[in-house]
Design a protein around this motif. Sequence first.
Motif: not given
Ligand SMILES: *Cc1c(COP(=O)(O)O)cnc(C)c1O
Length: 387
Positions: A94-96, A99, A127-128, A184, A212, A215
Amino acid sequence: MEYLMDTYNRLPVSLVKGKGCWVWDDTGKAYLDLVAGIAVVNLGHCHPEVVRALKYQAGQLFHCSNLFCIPAQETLAELLVENSFSGKVFFCNSGAEANEGAIKLIRRACNANGKRGSTIITFKGSFHGRTLATVAATGQDKFKLGYDPIPEGFKSVAYGDIDALKEAIDQSVGAVMLEPIQGESGINAPPPGFLQQVRALCDAHGLIMALDEVQTGLCRTGRMFAYMHEGITPDIMTMAKALANGFPAGAIIARPEIASVFEPGSHASTFGGNPLAMAAGIATITTMRAKDMAGKSLSRGAHFSKRLNELKAVHPGIRDIRGKGLMIGVEFEPAVGFLAKTGLEKGLLLNVIKDHVLRLVPPLTISIKEIDMAVEILDAMLKEKGL
Ligand SMILES: *Cc1c(COP(=O)(O)O)cnc(C)c1O
């Protein structure tokens, strides 16, 4: 919702099927999808190449621990490096997580180097992610409410303000982490040249520049990664959302000399880089290249923006239209949170951020005809509300 924790404000619709830019609910009603799972399904729903790769792999092997070799990881990592910069890759889900891993990598690199601290500068409105460290990195207080103690080691400065960044750099700082365009918080792009200025500051002070691109990445803004618009290269980059077109996957890529501070045991993931995710990721990136999705995002984004600007000319409620490629924000003067629900009635999936910004992140396969259809429906919706 008797058995689910109450963490989401859900719209009253259950989607059960998708194809390309269209989804259907459990009553058979069709919707044109301008959300794409929030910039996830970049190739459109159930893209045949991704479906084929997943079906094949599901019949071979779902899961394999990273205790063993997973050759598909090397294949996808090579594809990512070929399409970004020279580096090494770690896979997660996932994104979180991407990061979180990047933050750990930064701290380990700074601590190993010893010349500077490991504090990471991030930006207001960023947003991270939702893990504790990524919430700490996120420059918005609302995501931190009630979660004390918040992990230390971060400070945030105004986005797009190079002087504020300069001011914040001292010996304790080891890295700067940012989104090329903030998603976000409302599709906010920094002033032109900002990323280059950040790069120059990082070089001058020996700081790690981490982007990051969770998105913005993977063709969303009209390039494979958004930093490519700016003629710079980051030291670390994270991605997730569109990486496997909806199958959970995330990745960190880091320049080899930074990546080398990770050694066996430093970081790990049970599911990260599993064969199913890798099969979906390989099919996604290969298709993006073969179909020039970056180019399509750029040209269709330009058409969408042009059509939206025509709407702006006749709807005084629209204050601003911004973004790059098919990552478009339409900011309204009044609160327009209701648009998501009205959209459902009209057969349009919409996402509104902070009550004022319509975030348009459709599949990159959206046709000119579908864009025009969406604009017409939006036009009618705004007329009805006198916006
Ligand atoms: C969506 C998003 C995240 C978090 O991603 P998840 O898969 O929901 O954990 C982190 N950084 C950015 C820039 C995002 O848009």
